[in-house]
Design an enzyme around this catalytic site. Sequence first.
Site, PDB file in Angstrom:
ATOM      1  N   LYS A  77       0.834  -1.197   0.000  1.00 35.99           N
ATOM      2  CA  LYS A  77       0.000   0.000   0.000  1.00 35.99           C
ATOM      3  C   LYS A  77       0.871   1.250   0.000  1.00 35.99           C
ATOM      4  O   LYS A  77       1.908   1.298   0.679  1.00 35.99           O
ATOM      5  CB  LYS A  77      -0.901  -0.044   1.242  1.00 35.99           C
ATOM      6  CG  LYS A  77      -1.969   1.031   1.335  1.00 35.99           C
ATOM      7  CD  LYS A  77      -2.812   0.757   2.575  1.00 35.99           C
ATOM      8  CE  LYS A  77      -3.873   1.814   2.817  1.00 35.99           C
ATOM      9  NZ  LYS A  77      -4.676   1.506   4.033  1.00 35.99           N
ATOM     10  N   SER A 158      -9.366   1.484   3.492  1.00 32.13           N
ATOM     11  CA  SER A 158      -8.565   2.292   2.591  1.00 32.13           C
ATOM     12  C   SER A 158      -7.582   1.491   1.754  1.00 32.13           C
ATOM     13  O   SER A 158      -6.981   2.019   0.822  1.00 32.13           O
ATOM     14  CB  SER A 158      -7.802   3.347   3.389  1.00 32.13           C
ATOM     15  OG  SER A 158      -6.906   2.751   4.311  1.00 32.13           O
ATOM     16  N   SER A 182      -9.814  -1.065   7.318  1.00 30.73           N
ATOM     17  CA  SER A 182      -9.134  -0.777   6.056  1.00 30.73           C
ATOM     18  C   SER A 182      -8.413  -1.958   5.438  1.00 30.73           C
ATOM     19  O   SER A 182      -7.982  -1.886   4.296  1.00 30.73           O
ATOM     20  CB  SER A 182      -8.157   0.388   6.234  1.00 30.73           C
ATOM     21  OG  SER A 182      -8.859   1.602   6.373  1.00 30.73           O
TER      22      SER A 182
END
Length: 504
Positions: A77, A158, A182
């Site tokens: 990420k 996220s 997330s």
Amino acid sequence: MRHLLIATAMAVAGASAAVAQPRPAEANVRGALERIAHVDPQLHSVIAVDPTAIDQARRVDASSLRGPLAGEPVLIKDNIESAGSLPTTAGSLALANNVTNRDAPLVARLRAAGAIILGKTNLSEWANIRSNNSISGWSAVGGVVHNPWALDRDSCGSSSGSGAAVAAGFVRFAIGTETNGSVTCPSSINGIVGLKPTVGLVSRTHVVPISHTQDTPGPMTPTVREAAELLSVIAGSDPADPATRDADKHKRDYAAALDANALKGKRIGVMRFATGFGTDTAFDTALAVLREKGAILVDIKKFDRSAIGKNELPILLTELKADMGKYLKGSPAPIGVRSLKDVIAFDNARQRQEMSLFGQELFEQAEKTKGLADPAYKKAKAAAFQAAGPKGIDKLLKDNKVIALVGPTMPPAWKIDAANGDQIAGGGAGSLAAVAGYPHLTVPMGLVKGLPVGLSFIGPKWSEGLLLSLGYAYEQARGPFPTPKFYRSIEESPEIAPLLVPQR
């Protein structure tokens, strides 16, 4: 930048293809780069690929490294730092130049195990803490992530790009981060396995933060075994992250401990208080599988979560201002923002690029907080932890004489909606684990009108091994899970389309 770097890496791969026959790691990386180049323009799940990926693979092929991650491409990420030319942006143009040339400790552990850092995945900008009216999976740097099951559907956030990239088959291993949902939400909605570990099992050093109380990186993979393999590599103590002080005492080879018979005779609590939102049929089917494998299910019908909801946001906003400020001040890169106040000003000066879809009211609220010494913050932090941990998960386990809790993770994916933001119909009990800092595993449990939903396993602190084994036993009994078909919309799928026309 994303397409330029993909083209660059593919050019390097193509130029050398005729020179030598690719060996395993190199072949793995070339295959992943090709899949990204051909498919990701539909998804926007990958912000950038690492131009050194082929060289990394060749070094692994020339080494004696062995193990489940040796030679495997991994996507991380884009709020996690990696050494090299790629910036760590958290999706924001404010960090477009945040090239720190340092590996986060979890990335260093991946490299030491022979994994190839293939690139960075898109995410909800600033890990979705900017606004209550956001579009999950959107960032100014990467655009919006599309769900591979239906391209007009959201991938949640996220860690949106990590979830979509694994579901699309670009890689088998990705890293996300979670503050509250997330990792587990995008895993559930994209039909993959996701594990939010105990806070303190995996280092957060050189990860763009929200909250030192709740933040943690975690594995996102197609299967439970692969999640266990990935966790075994990234878990461990880090002197720079005090929360990980006891990690080395608790980490183990999680994959070696997996047991297909782990459910037999185990009492498991069913979180009836966290069900609904269109998942009941899939959940009942999953519970039947658990019973068939010998689990003793105990219904838990009521639990008051109001104290958690009331106290969590003040904690996150206070820690956001302090923790982000510390990160920005400490970045060695030539960035123009060194505080949350600077980020707010940056966004205000770039209304078109950063603020056209939604605002930054949560940033503005956070900027008004009074710091980590504020008595109101300390009181909220203590109350939230007690409500979610000792008086929450721990009490539910003890009172019902169960070893773990299960429930549906999230509703099926909602449509991307630029006008109204996220349109989430509900959510499971994941906030309990998030606020307590306890582990939470989600495993695909079925489809709701063609869209995947996950089954959550939640347990006490440091119970990753237990949850992974329970999840593995369920996954083995459940059988193979379908893969996404990249429909433009689920309404065009052969299962749904015939039902949308007159039936007479």
